[in-house]
Write an enzyme that holds these catalytic residues in place. Sequence first.
Site, PDB file in Angstrom:
ATOM      1  N   GLU A 204      46.613  25.442  46.733  1.00  0.00           N
ATOM      2  CA  GLU A 204      45.425  26.038  46.123  1.00  0.00           C
ATOM      3  C   GLU A 204      45.318  27.517  46.492  1.00  0.00           C
ATOM      4  O   GLU A 204      45.670  27.917  47.587  1.00  0.00           O
ATOM      5  CB  GLU A 204      44.170  25.295  46.576  1.00  0.00           C
ATOM      6  CG  GLU A 204      44.075  23.917  45.977  1.00  0.00           C
ATOM      7  CD  GLU A 204      42.693  23.315  46.161  1.00  0.00           C
ATOM      8  OE1 GLU A 204      42.049  23.609  47.182  1.00  0.00           O
ATOM      9  OE2 GLU A 204      42.263  22.545  45.287  1.00  0.00           O
ATOM     10  N   GLU A 209      43.427  25.367  41.387  1.00  0.00           N
ATOM     11  CA  GLU A 209      42.560  24.347  41.957  1.00  0.00           C
ATOM     12  C   GLU A 209      43.167  22.988  41.652  1.00  0.00           C
ATOM     13  O   GLU A 209      43.595  22.708  40.528  1.00  0.00           O
ATOM     14  CB  GLU A 209      41.153  24.447  41.353  1.00  0.00           C
ATOM     15  CG  GLU A 209      40.183  23.376  41.814  1.00  0.00           C
ATOM     16  CD  GLU A 209      39.760  23.504  43.280  1.00  0.00           C
ATOM     17  OE1 GLU A 209      39.724  24.635  43.793  1.00  0.00           O
ATOM     18  OE2 GLU A 209      39.495  22.463  43.904  1.00  0.00           O
ATOM     19  N   HIS A 280      28.240  38.859  26.242  1.00  0.00           N
ATOM     20  CA  HIS A 280      29.226  39.906  25.985  1.00  0.00           C
ATOM     21  C   HIS A 280      28.622  41.301  26.087  1.00  0.00           C
ATOM     22  O   HIS A 280      27.529  41.552  25.590  1.00  0.00           O
ATOM     23  CB  HIS A 280      29.796  39.748  24.572  1.00  0.00           C
ATOM     24  CG  HIS A 280      30.813  38.668  24.463  1.00  0.00           C
ATOM     25  ND1 HIS A 280      32.087  38.809  24.963  1.00  0.00           N
ATOM     26  CD2 HIS A 280      30.748  37.426  23.924  1.00  0.00           C
ATOM     27  CE1 HIS A 280      32.763  37.688  24.722  1.00  0.00           C
ATOM     28  NE2 HIS A 280      31.974  36.833  24.106  1.00  0.00           N
ATOM     29  N   CYS A 282      30.987  43.578  25.271  1.00  0.00           N
ATOM     30  CA  CYS A 282      32.025  44.204  24.450  1.00  0.00           C
ATOM     31  C   CYS A 282      31.764  43.987  22.958  1.00  0.00           C
ATOM     32  O   CYS A 282      30.886  43.231  22.578  1.00  0.00           O
ATOM     33  CB  CYS A 282      33.388  43.626  24.816  1.00  0.00           C
ATOM     34  SG  CYS A 282      33.574  41.894  24.334  1.00  0.00           S
ATOM     35  N   CYS A 317      33.905  39.261  29.477  1.00  0.00           N
ATOM     36  CA  CYS A 317      32.561  39.568  29.988  1.00  0.00           C
ATOM     37  C   CYS A 317      32.084  38.480  30.944  1.00  0.00           C
ATOM     38  O   CYS A 317      32.761  38.220  31.899  1.00  0.00           O
ATOM     39  CB  CYS A 317      31.636  39.835  28.817  1.00  0.00           C
ATOM     40  SG  CYS A 317      32.233  41.221  27.804  1.00  0.00           S
TER      41      CYS A 317
HETATM   42 ZN    ZN Z   1      33.171  40.325  25.872  1.00  0.00          ZN
END
Ligand code: ZN
Length: 544
Positions: A204, A209, A280, A282, A317
């Site tokens: 890990e 994981e 977001h 972006c 994001c």
């Molecule tokens: Zn984004």
Amino acid sequence: MAPEKMTICIVLDANYPELVLDVGKVTLGEKNRKKMKDSQLRKKQNESLSKCVITLLNSGGGISKIEIENEDYSYEKDGIGLDLEHSLADMVPIVHKYFDFMKQGKYFLIFVKSWSSKIPGMKIATLSSNLYKRDITSVNVMNATVALEFLKDRVETRERFSLTSKSSSKRCREETEESSTKALASDFFNRTQLRYREKLTFTESTYVEIKDFSTQKLLQRIKEILPQYVSAFANTRGGYLFVGLSEKKQEVIGFKAEKSDLDKIEREIEKCISELPVYHFCMEKKKINYLCKFLEVYDEESLCGYVCMLKIEPFCCAVFAKKPDSWHVKDNQVKQLSVEEWVQLMMDPEPVPSEKVTYIPEILYKRLFSQHEGVAQLICKEMGSVHQGTLIFSKSWSLDLDLQENQSVICDALLISQDRPPVLYTFLRELNEELKGYSIQTALTLKKKLVKIGGYTGKVCVMTKIYCSEESSTLTEGSARLLHDSSLSATYPKSYTLITSQTMNDLKKALFIVLKSLGTLSDKFDSEIFQHLLSNQHGLLSEE
Ligand SMILES: [Zn+2]
């Protein structure tokens, strides 16, 4: 996830000009809470209280009203209860700065001051951001400070990306140390089949994981952990989640399943990931990018199980495991903030108050006094005991605060003085019990605006006092009747009513900002407001 059903009611007809939220029945006292047999109920009560208090922190402050479940409860002897105390302490930096406690008969009241953070941004209190991050081998939820930092970092990264062309060479060099486990995990992900008890070549890490779930509750367990792990990997650097490997023994185990089970697992994973809230910064607004794959595990020649593998790409994001646990009062209801509202409140710069002002001093009070002799006399009597203060008249404070106007109201006047909490006087043309609510609503709104817009950070309550005419539509001294005086019915902690010259100035300053920001009347009173609210306060304006 089950919809959160917690019964929190807004109490409207309270004697307090405050937002009062009814928590419901709660067992109080450390001993009594420890004795509780129903641990689910105990947890529920705690959650209900937390939600209530967070809501008040985010809604300009108010009172959490608890109905004490256990009989013979004594605040002095029994205390509150550790689990409740911890929840309260986790919400704010300093408990006594925000909360006051008072037992009133069979009720226990928590007076909650409005949230005010010194940290730029972070205009709201949050129980849990539900934004996760990967910290080497563990997955942790970000606290509010970390979440804010993370969000700001994401904005900057977006800006950097849009300014420069994407060069990944530099990134690769930075990641050489851990990238070996990533490369090995990637090789593993691309295998076509596995051998039972085959040794793993990686362990890990930030990128990997490993889960070894028992088959019985496989789907349930995957659904439980998936939101957190996807959020953590997507918010950090991406990574792999392998189900069916033993971390302890570092080998391939696999879980038993039918082909149809695998389809179901894959569908559930897809559903779960598509439902995760994202935010977001972006323009592209891409979806969470992931791959789900099942590998067959063979023992000698026979198929003995499967390994489920998820590859989660880093997200542009922010990915939440679920909506942030933060509530406020909106449209007279307790509502959970949406992801958009939450991020915007966390990130917004301070509001800039507008230049216009709604404050009518001399002209208004002179006209009022000439038209309503009774008002003038009552005011003079009332002000007789005030040492120092400012009384701000308005035809209707309610209207000034963007609430509904009431024709029965002759005028309102707000007293800000040094020796008592602010008092909102209302003078009515007629005896009307219902208008008590009008006055309380106005006081409540005023208090809220003082903290929310005016930036007042101390504890405060706005008292209400209503005079009305008992006989005719003109209020004379003879016909005047005191309809309501909240200082007689509402008992506050001392810290709420202690007004020093400093708090008085802070209140005036806050009020000034509120009036400025609400401005609906002409500019010609500007200079008067300056003088009235800011007289003898050198340097106050230069602070802004
Ligand atoms: Zn984004």
